[in-house]
Design an enzyme around this catalytic site. Sequence first.
Site, PDB file in Angstrom:
ATOM      1  N   LYS A  67      20.912  25.886  48.336  1.00 30.67           N
ATOM      2  CA  LYS A  67      22.360  25.713  48.144  1.00 30.67           C
ATOM      3  C   LYS A  67      23.030  26.858  48.890  1.00 30.67           C
ATOM      4  CE  LYS A  67      24.754  26.597  44.170  1.00 30.67           C
ATOM      5  NZ  LYS A  67      25.396  26.313  42.859  1.00 30.67           N
ATOM      6  N   HIS A 138      36.698  27.005  33.366  1.00 31.69           N
ATOM      7  CA  HIS A 138      36.241  25.803  34.067  1.00 31.69           C
ATOM      8  C   HIS A 138      34.888  25.315  33.538  1.00 31.69           C
ATOM      9  CE1 HIS A 138      35.738  22.995  37.331  1.00 31.69           C
ATOM     10  NE2 HIS A 138      34.578  23.549  37.638  1.00 31.69           N
ATOM     11  N   GLN A 139      33.911  26.233  33.455  1.00 28.19           N
ATOM     12  CA  GLN A 139      32.561  25.823  33.054  1.00 28.19           C
ATOM     13  C   GLN A 139      32.498  25.420  31.583  1.00 28.19           C
ATOM     14  OE1 GLN A 139      30.035  25.596  35.222  1.00 28.19           O
ATOM     15  NE2 GLN A 139      31.141  26.543  36.910  1.00 28.19           N
ATOM     16  N   SER A 199      33.354  35.401  32.225  1.00 32.30           N
ATOM     17  CA  SER A 199      33.068  36.276  33.368  1.00 32.30           C
ATOM     18  C   SER A 199      33.178  37.744  32.945  1.00 32.30           C
ATOM     19  CB  SER A 199      34.039  35.948  34.500  1.00 32.30           C
ATOM     20  OG  SER A 199      35.363  35.901  33.992  1.00 32.30           O
TER      21      SER A 199
HETATM   22  P1  NAD Z   1      36.737  30.777  34.760  1.00 36.29           P
HETATM   23  O1  NAD Z   1      37.411  31.808  35.594  1.00 36.29           O
HETATM   24  O2  NAD Z   1      37.219  29.386  34.791  1.00 36.29           O
HETATM   25  O3  NAD Z   1      36.747  31.272  33.225  1.00 36.29           O
HETATM   26  C1  NAD Z   1      36.437  32.600  32.889  1.00 36.29           C
HETATM   27  C2  NAD Z   1      36.289  32.748  31.391  1.00 36.29           C
HETATM   28  O4  NAD Z   1      35.969  34.110  31.088  1.00 36.29           O
HETATM   29  C3  NAD Z   1      37.575  32.430  30.619  1.00 36.29           C
HETATM   30  O5  NAD Z   1      37.226  31.873  29.373  1.00 36.29           O
HETATM   31  C4  NAD Z   1      38.194  33.818  30.437  1.00 36.29           C
HETATM   32  O6  NAD Z   1      39.087  33.885  29.345  1.00 36.29           O
HETATM   33  C5  NAD Z   1      36.945  34.633  30.175  1.00 36.29           C
HETATM   34  N1  NAD Z   1      37.131  36.065  30.413  1.00 36.29           N
HETATM   35  C6  NAD Z   1      37.727  36.647  31.499  1.00 36.29           C
HETATM   36  N2  NAD Z   1      37.727  37.985  31.347  1.00 36.29           N
HETATM   37  C7  NAD Z   1      37.120  38.248  30.151  1.00 36.29           C
HETATM   38  C8  NAD Z   1      36.809  39.435  29.447  1.00 36.29           C
HETATM   39  N3  NAD Z   1      37.121  40.635  29.935  1.00 36.29           N
HETATM   40  N4  NAD Z   1      36.170  39.332  28.249  1.00 36.29           N
HETATM   41  C9  NAD Z   1      35.839  38.121  27.749  1.00 36.29           C
HETATM   42  N5  NAD Z   1      36.102  36.956  28.379  1.00 36.29           N
HETATM   43  C10 NAD Z   1      36.736  37.025  29.573  1.00 36.29           C
HETATM   44  O7  NAD Z   1      35.200  30.875  35.155  1.00 36.29           O
HETATM   45  P2  NAD Z   1      34.067  29.774  35.013  1.00 36.29           P
HETATM   46  O8  NAD Z   1      33.983  28.999  36.280  1.00 36.29           O
HETATM   47  O9  NAD Z   1      34.214  29.066  33.718  1.00 36.29           O
HETATM   48  O10 NAD Z   1      32.755  30.697  34.981  1.00 36.29           O
HETATM   49  C11 NAD Z   1      32.467  31.513  33.860  1.00 36.29           C
HETATM   50  C12 NAD Z   1      31.255  32.376  34.153  1.00 36.29           C
HETATM   51  O11 NAD Z   1      30.100  31.557  34.340  1.00 36.29           O
HETATM   52  C13 NAD Z   1      31.375  33.215  35.428  1.00 36.29           C
HETATM   53  O12 NAD Z   1      30.885  34.516  35.123  1.00 36.29           O
HETATM   54  C14 NAD Z   1      30.427  32.526  36.405  1.00 36.29           C
HETATM   55  O13 NAD Z   1      29.897  33.410  37.368  1.00 36.29           O
HETATM   56  C15 NAD Z   1      29.361  32.035  35.443  1.00 36.29           C
HETATM   57  N6  NAD Z   1      28.526  30.930  35.940  1.00 36.29           N
HETATM   58  C16 NAD Z   1      27.199  30.955  35.602  1.00 36.29           C
HETATM   59  C17 NAD Z   1      26.355  29.944  36.026  1.00 36.29           C
HETATM   60  C18 NAD Z   1      24.912  29.952  35.611  1.00 36.29           C
HETATM   61  O14 NAD Z   1      24.121  29.175  36.156  1.00 36.29           O
HETATM   62  N7  NAD Z   1      24.519  30.741  34.653  1.00 36.29           N
HETATM   63  C19 NAD Z   1      26.860  28.901  36.811  1.00 36.29           C
HETATM   64  C20 NAD Z   1      28.229  28.865  37.111  1.00 36.29           C
HETATM   65  C21 NAD Z   1      29.045  29.896  36.667  1.00 36.29           C
END
Ligand code: NAD
Length: 321
Positions: A67, A138-139, A199
């Site tokens: 990817k 989003h996730q 995040s």
């Molecule tokens: P997003 O920006 O849509 O949402 C971010 C979330 O984190 C929100 O709920 C926000 O309120 C919260 N947040 C932000 N700052 C914060 C803080 N200081 N303390 C607590 N919560 C806080 O992002 P997303 O696309 O939903 O992704 C969320 C996370 O998942 C990211 O860290 C991304 O890298 C990770 N991710 C992991 C995988 C995996 O395979 N494990 C895959 C995709 C994304």
Amino acid sequence: MLIVPEREIADLMTREAAFDAVEKVFAAMAARDAYNFPVVREAIGHEDALYGFKGGFDQAGLTLGLKAGGYWPNNLEKRDLINHQSTVFLFDPDTGKAKAMVGGNLLTALRTAAASSVSIKHLARDDAKVIGMIGAGHQATFQLRAALEQRQFEKVIGWNYHPEMLPNIEKVATEAGLPFEAVKLDGMKEADVIISITSAFAPSLMADHVAPGTHIACMGTDTKGKQEVESALLAKASVFTDEVAQSISIGEAQHAVAEGLIKESDVGEIGAVINGTNPGRTSADQITLFDGTGVGLQDLAVAAAVVDLAVEKGIAIEVDF
Ligand code: NAD
């Protein structure tokens, strides 16, 4: 070569197909039939973008590829495009010829949700009734939708650092016909299953916010420095992951290992639980924790599944290459 564009993925890919693909590839990883290549991630010095590659080879499913993609923070504002952009490339393992190019944006959310669902299937108590969400971005909506299919949940509770985002997950609960309640972090004690997908770079969920018997899927920490839960929680829990090397370096376990609270050998593979070589949960009051770091083989597995579906439905675009 076959092309499956991003616009076709939503109608082709099902949560069930993503779940099956991810469960199979986790099992193949633990059986040493599949392995991930070292991850490349670079700040390219253009548009503040982070770009990289996650790849691997699954000898059991005969899936080879990568990817390519990353994060372009200015996309939405400047170009009305989503900031995360990725594409999956599959190759014929017999010849090395390019086999398929598949849009990877929606697939990333589906394969990440499938990973926590696989952990819930294999590690949560069968009688789990309350699911707690930490995160509402989003996730989180994909995570909750997929998780609700794994047990007979009766209620969704949620906490988010930005409370104004909670309606995103409330909507998913309502669509599933379940009540939703916003709680404080210590209200998570009511949950039988908790998914955290934020995040954050500092822990929100503390060890004393979690009741005995809970299963927690930590899905947000995929980079050095990120952290969602207190390290002491990992010391209290039986810890499982997709890939141990990632868990202890870029996953949630990085902190507990660095602080000497757990050792690398304390982290089990979810694939071994699937294969029956690790017993997984052994008692009703055990806390289990899945550190879902996200591996390239997950992307390849769901992309291969979507190519099959696209061929079946006559949607794949064939090009001479
Ligand atoms: P997003 O920006 O849509 O949402 C971010 C979330 O984190 C929100 O709920 C926000 O309120 C919260 N947040 C932000 N700052 C914060 C803080 N200081 N303390 C607590 N919560 C806080 O992002 P997303 O696309 O939903 O992704 C969320 C996370 O998942 C990211 O860290 C991304 O890298 C990770 N991710 C992991 C995988 C995996 O395979 N494990 C895959 C995709 C994304």
